[in-house]
Design a protein around this motif. Structure first.
Motif, PDB file in Angstrom:
ATOM      1  N   VAL B  53       0.840  -1.198   0.000  1.00  0.00           N
ATOM      2  CA  VAL B  53       0.000   0.000   0.000  1.00  0.00           C
ATOM      3  C   VAL B  53       0.877   1.252   0.000  1.00  0.00           C
ATOM      4  O   VAL B  53       0.612   2.212  -0.733  1.00  0.00           O
ATOM      5  CB  VAL B  53      -0.955  -0.014   1.216  1.00  0.00           C
ATOM      6  CG1 VAL B  53      -1.638   1.324   1.365  1.00  0.00           C
ATOM      7  CG2 VAL B  53      -1.970  -1.127   1.055  1.00  0.00           C
ATOM      8  N   ALA B  54       1.961   1.213   0.780  1.00  0.00           N
ATOM      9  CA  ALA B  54       2.866   2.363   0.800  1.00  0.00           C
ATOM     10  C   ALA B  54       3.417   2.626  -0.598  1.00  0.00           C
ATOM     11  O   ALA B  54       3.508   3.769  -1.051  1.00  0.00           O
ATOM     12  CB  ALA B  54       3.999   2.114   1.784  1.00  0.00           C
ATOM     13  N   ARG B  55       3.759   1.536  -1.281  1.00  0.00           N
ATOM     14  CA  ARG B  55       4.281   1.661  -2.647  1.00  0.00           C
ATOM     15  C   ARG B  55       3.233   2.271  -3.573  1.00  0.00           C
ATOM     16  O   ARG B  55       3.518   3.164  -4.362  1.00  0.00           O
ATOM     17  CB  ARG B  55       4.701   0.276  -3.121  1.00  0.00           C
ATOM     18  CG  ARG B  55       5.220   0.186  -4.491  1.00  0.00           C
ATOM     19  CD  ARG B  55       6.726   0.257  -4.618  1.00  0.00           C
ATOM     20  NE  ARG B  55       7.393   1.257  -3.794  1.00  0.00           N
ATOM     21  CZ  ARG B  55       8.659   1.220  -3.455  1.00  0.00           C
ATOM     22  NH1 ARG B  55       9.396   0.208  -3.821  1.00  0.00           N
ATOM     23  NH2 ARG B  55       9.201   2.181  -2.745  1.00  0.00           N
ATOM     24  N   LEU B  56       1.980   1.806  -3.447  1.00  0.00           N
ATOM     25  CA  LEU B  56       0.913   2.317  -4.300  1.00  0.00           C
ATOM     26  C   LEU B  56       0.645   3.784  -4.011  1.00  0.00           C
ATOM     27  O   LEU B  56       0.443   4.593  -4.916  1.00  0.00           O
ATOM     28  CB  LEU B  56      -0.366   1.507  -4.092  1.00  0.00           C
ATOM     29  CG  LEU B  56      -0.328   0.085  -4.672  1.00  0.00           C
ATOM     30  CD1 LEU B  56      -1.562  -0.681  -4.246  1.00  0.00           C
ATOM     31  CD2 LEU B  56      -0.227   0.128  -6.181  1.00  0.00           C
ATOM     32  N   ARG B  57       0.649   4.139  -2.721  1.00  0.00           N
ATOM     33  CA  ARG B  57       0.440   5.544  -2.343  1.00  0.00           C
ATOM     34  C   ARG B  57       1.502   6.420  -2.978  1.00  0.00           C
ATOM     35  O   ARG B  57       1.208   7.500  -3.497  1.00  0.00           O
ATOM     36  CB  ARG B  57       0.506   5.691  -0.823  1.00  0.00           C
ATOM     37  CG  ARG B  57      -0.754   5.273  -0.113  1.00  0.00           C
ATOM     38  CD  ARG B  57      -0.519   5.294   1.384  1.00  0.00           C
ATOM     39  NE  ARG B  57      -0.151   6.639   1.839  1.00  0.00           N
ATOM     40  CZ  ARG B  57      -1.032   7.515   2.316  1.00  0.00           C
ATOM     41  NH1 ARG B  57      -2.297   7.183   2.425  1.00  0.00           N
ATOM     42  NH2 ARG B  57      -0.649   8.705   2.715  1.00  0.00           N
ATOM     43  N   MET B  62       0.830  10.376  -3.127  1.00  0.00           N
ATOM     44  CA  MET B  62       0.391  10.766  -1.794  1.00  0.00           C
ATOM     45  C   MET B  62       1.618  10.770  -0.900  1.00  0.00           C
ATOM     46  O   MET B  62       2.495   9.912  -1.033  1.00  0.00           O
ATOM     47  CB  MET B  62      -0.609   9.746  -1.257  1.00  0.00           C
ATOM     48  CG  MET B  62      -1.888   9.741  -2.050  1.00  0.00           C
ATOM     49  SD  MET B  62      -2.979   8.502  -1.390  1.00  0.00           S
ATOM     50  CE  MET B  62      -4.050   8.233  -2.778  1.00  0.00           C
ATOM     51  N   ALA B  63       1.649  11.746  -0.024  1.00  0.00           N
ATOM     52  CA  ALA B  63       2.833  11.873   0.823  1.00  0.00           C
ATOM     53  C   ALA B  63       2.990  10.617   1.665  1.00  0.00           C
ATOM     54  O   ALA B  63       2.100  10.234   2.414  1.00  0.00           O
ATOM     55  CB  ALA B  63       2.677  13.084   1.731  1.00  0.00           C
ATOM     56  N   THR B  64       4.080   9.930   1.477  1.00  0.00           N
ATOM     57  CA  THR B  64       4.350   8.743   2.271  1.00  0.00           C
ATOM     58  C   THR B  64       5.795   8.807   2.701  1.00  0.00           C
ATOM     59  O   THR B  64       6.685   8.938   1.871  1.00  0.00           O
ATOM     60  CB  THR B  64       4.188   7.459   1.438  1.00  0.00           C
ATOM     61  OG1 THR B  64       3.131   7.651   0.523  1.00  0.00           O
ATOM     62  CG2 THR B  64       3.927   6.279   2.323  1.00  0.00           C
ATOM     63  N   ASP B  65       6.013   8.698   3.990  1.00  0.00           N
ATOM     64  CA  ASP B  65       7.384   8.512   4.429  1.00  0.00           C
ATOM     65  C   ASP B  65       7.769   7.101   4.080  1.00  0.00           C
ATOM     66  O   ASP B  65       6.932   6.200   4.124  1.00  0.00           O
ATOM     67  CB  ASP B  65       7.485   8.708   5.950  1.00  0.00           C
ATOM     68  CG  ASP B  65       7.417  10.168   6.308  1.00  0.00           C
ATOM     69  OD1 ASP B  65       7.611  10.991   5.392  1.00  0.00           O
ATOM     70  OD2 ASP B  65       7.157  10.471   7.489  1.00  0.00           O
ATOM     71  N   ARG B  66       9.019   6.933   3.765  1.00  0.00           N
ATOM     72  CA  ARG B  66       9.467   5.557   3.558  1.00  0.00           C
ATOM     73  C   ARG B  66       9.263   4.818   4.875  1.00  0.00           C
ATOM     74  O   ARG B  66       9.742   5.249   5.922  1.00  0.00           O
ATOM     75  CB  ARG B  66      10.942   5.573   3.185  1.00  0.00           C
ATOM     76  CG  ARG B  66      11.484   4.205   2.853  1.00  0.00           C
ATOM     77  CD  ARG B  66      12.977   4.269   2.766  1.00  0.00           C
ATOM     78  NE  ARG B  66      13.578   3.011   3.172  1.00  0.00           N
ATOM     79  CZ  ARG B  66      13.804   1.994   2.343  1.00  0.00           C
ATOM     80  NH1 ARG B  66      13.490   2.102   1.091  1.00  0.00           N
ATOM     81  NH2 ARG B  66      14.348   0.885   2.766  1.00  0.00           N
ATOM     82  N   PRO B  67       8.505   3.717   4.845  1.00  0.00           N
ATOM     83  CA  PRO B  67       8.248   3.046   6.127  1.00  0.00           C
ATOM     84  C   PRO B  67       9.546   2.506   6.725  1.00  0.00           C
ATOM     85  O   PRO B  67      10.445   2.096   5.997  1.00  0.00           O
ATOM     86  CB  PRO B  67       7.320   1.899   5.743  1.00  0.00           C
ATOM     87  CG  PRO B  67       7.461   1.727   4.276  1.00  0.00           C
ATOM     88  CD  PRO B  67       7.873   3.041   3.718  1.00  0.00           C
ATOM     89  N   THR B  68       9.613   2.553   8.057  1.00  0.00           N
ATOM     90  CA  THR B  68      10.769   1.950   8.716  1.00  0.00           C
ATOM     91  C   THR B  68      10.629   0.446   8.614  1.00  0.00           C
ATOM     92  O   THR B  68       9.562  -0.104   8.865  1.00  0.00           O
ATOM     93  CB  THR B  68      10.814   2.349  10.192  1.00  0.00           C
ATOM     94  OG1 THR B  68      10.601   3.745  10.261  1.00  0.00           O
ATOM     95  CG2 THR B  68      12.151   2.019  10.798  1.00  0.00           C
ATOM     96  N   ASP B 169      17.574   3.791   3.264  1.00  0.00           N
ATOM     97  CA  ASP B 169      17.249   3.437   1.879  1.00  0.00           C
ATOM     98  C   ASP B 169      18.122   2.304   1.374  1.00  0.00           C
ATOM     99  O   ASP B 169      17.791   1.655   0.400  1.00  0.00           O
ATOM    100  CB  ASP B 169      17.448   4.644   0.967  1.00  0.00           C
ATOM    101  CG  ASP B 169      16.554   5.784   1.382  1.00  0.00           C
ATOM    102  OD1 ASP B 169      15.612   5.518   2.146  1.00  0.00           O
ATOM    103  OD2 ASP B 169      16.809   6.923   0.951  1.00  0.00           O
ATOM    104  N   ASP B 170      19.269   2.121   2.006  1.00  0.00           N
ATOM    105  CA  ASP B 170      20.234   1.166   1.470  1.00  0.00           C
ATOM    106  C   ASP B 170      20.092  -0.220   2.058  1.00  0.00           C
ATOM    107  O   ASP B 170      20.467  -1.195   1.436  1.00  0.00           O
ATOM    108  CB  ASP B 170      21.662   1.667   1.734  1.00  0.00           C
ATOM    109  CG  ASP B 170      21.996   2.856   0.868  1.00  0.00           C
ATOM    110  OD1 ASP B 170      21.478   2.903  -0.249  1.00  0.00           O
ATOM    111  OD2 ASP B 170      22.760   3.722   1.312  1.00  0.00           O
ATOM    112  N   MET B 171      19.625  -0.295   3.285  1.00  0.00           N
ATOM    113  CA  MET B 171      19.558  -1.639   3.873  1.00  0.00           C
ATOM    114  C   MET B 171      18.520  -1.731   4.976  1.00  0.00           C
ATOM    115  O   MET B 171      18.056  -0.733   5.507  1.00  0.00           O
ATOM    116  CB  MET B 171      20.913  -2.032   4.436  1.00  0.00           C
ATOM    117  CG  MET B 171      21.231  -1.329   5.718  1.00  0.00           C
ATOM    118  SD  MET B 171      22.716  -2.003   6.398  1.00  0.00           S
ATOM    119  CE  MET B 171      23.765  -0.619   6.184  1.00  0.00           C
TER     120      MET B 171
END
Lengths: 139, 303
Positions: B53-57, B62-68, B169-171
């Motif tokens: 869902v985060a990817r689709l948002r 839509m503003a999405t922080d990269r999920p932890t 973002d890297d790992m």
């Protein structure tokens, strides 16, 4: 005088994105990357100093870019190059090598013509920068 | 998928997105290979759904922080933490949250150095290897040794924390270990606790699940229980569960290895000529010969 050497010597200097793409190319072919630096740009100086260990076992170019950033921070005014080594049997050689950092001011080379017997001339080139001791050449 | 951009009434085909991402294949494989672990599988499914869902948002601006994504897997030994971590790396890769999807397993020895100034390069090297993939730190609590204030583990912890924050973002970092010791570890290192989004607890296997696991392992290795030996193995597990140092699936695997040894011995000692299927059959005697049936291993060395 802009010094060129290595695989992409005829191209303008790479951007970070382009460097990353080349690193990815090396990693895809299983060529370990090494980062080397020098402040002696003579073309016959082929053995540069290696920055840390060769970067084995790395899967992602981001890790190498990070090391490269460290190297640039340590030696902002040195020549820095990246090389990919192909260890496969029958090859065992540097497969790709290109300059990724250069000093802001490159003074170039002096050509010395040594007069010899019978009007023969022996040519030598000497980097202006190399007149100074190592470490103070491009300050 | 998101060429049209910002319109909020645009249709989003979730089924399509779900099947495109191939998560279902990975989850099915997980279901098939790992017996039981229902809470874990549910958790993984939830995480996968959230990531999708985060990817689709993101695709629909839509503003999405990269999920932890950092996780902690807690559970007794042999409950499948490493296996699930490997699968998790694949899931994250198929959703595009890590670029390569490989798993780098590290323990205290790989991260902490022997002398001053040795730790930082070691940890850094492991972090570099893990870039683009998942760093799996087994028995993470060994990093922190409160009894020795000059322990170099603290340095490794600080570097890890920094990497978990700056190189998100890297790992992805997955910490694993026993539940109670991990809890103590998190209490003394609150920085870790707050940077980890998903705490997944791996329950112990029940007796039935262990028997299923044994069946699966035996089948994978091209052996087979006959009716008697299966009953005997069940009894074996029942007894073994009461005894100390039981490590779930790992103990099952070790028991099967020893059974294979006894089977081979029996065949060779009997000699003569046999039908080929006898090479695969596990006899009840191979199972019964275990010392678990004779009062157990508590006094002898650990199995």
């Amino acid at each position: 005088m802009r010094i060129t050497q290595g695989t992409f010597s005829f191209l303008p200097d790479f951007t970070d994105e382009e460097i990353k793409a080349q690193i990815q190319y090396c990693l895809d072919r299983d060529w370990p990357i090494a980062i080397e630096y020098t402040d002696d740009p003579h073309p016959r100086n082929v053995y540069w100093d290696m920055f840390g260990m060769p970067l084995f076992d790395i899967r992602d170019p981001a890790a190498i870019m990070q090391t490269l950033t460290e190297c640039k921070a340590t030696f902002p005014n040195h020549y820095i190059r990246i090389s990919g080594y192909d260890r496969s049997l029958g090859r065992a050689t540097t497969a790709l090598q290109f300059i990724v950092n250069r000093p802001a001011n490159e003074p170039g080379f002096h050509v010395e013509r040594q007069e010899m017997s019978d009007r023969r001339i022996r040519y030598t080139i000497r980097s202006y920068a190399a007149d100074k001791p190592s470490g103070q050449r491009y300050e | 998928m998101a060429e049209t951009g910002n319109e909020s009434n645009e249709q989003v085909n979730l089924d399509q997105a779900w099947s495109d991402s191939q998560i279902q294949t990975l989850l099915d494989k997980l279901d098939e290979e790992l017996v039981g672990l229902v809470p874990v599988k549910t958790r993984i499914r939830e995480i996968a759904a959230m990531l999708l869902v985060a990817r689709l948002r993101e695709q629909h601006h839509m503003a999405t922080d990269r999920p932890t994504l950092h996780m902690s897997f807690t559970g007794r030994p042999g409950t499948g933490k490493t296996t699930v971590a490997m699968r998790m790396a694949k899931i994250l890769h198929s959703l595009g949250y890590v670029r390569k999807g490989h798993l780098v397993v590290a323990s205290r020895d790989d991260l902490v150095g022997q002398y001053v100034g040795h730790t930082a390069p070691k940890t850094k090297e492991m972090l570099k290897k893990a870039m683009g993939g998942v760093l799996f730190i087994d028995e993470a609590y060994y990093l922190y040794r409160p009894e020795n204030e000059r322990d170099y583990g603290q340095e490794a912890i600080e570097m890890l924390l920094m990497a978990m924050e700056n190189q998100r973002d890297d790992m992805v970092v997955i910490l694993a270990g026993y539940k109670d010791r991990m809890d103590t570890f998190f209490q003394s290192n609150p920085g870790f606790h707050s940077r980890i989004a998903h705490h997944v607890d791996f329950p112990d296997y029940s007796l039935d699940e262990l028997v299923q696991i044994a069946d699966l392992m035996v089948r994978q290795q091209m052996y087979s229980f006959d009716a008697d030996s299966r009953v005997a193995f069940r009894e074996y597990l029942e007894l073994r569960l009461q005894q100390p140092h039981f490590a779930n699936a790992r103990s099952v695997r070790n028991a099967i290895d020893r059974i294979k040894l006894r089977q081979a011995n029996r065949l060779v000692q009997a000699g003569g000529s046999i039908v080929a299927s006898e090479l695969a059959r596990i006899d009840v005697e191979d199972v019964r010969a275990s010392r678990v049936f004779r009062g157990g291993i508590s006094a002898e060395h650990i199995a």
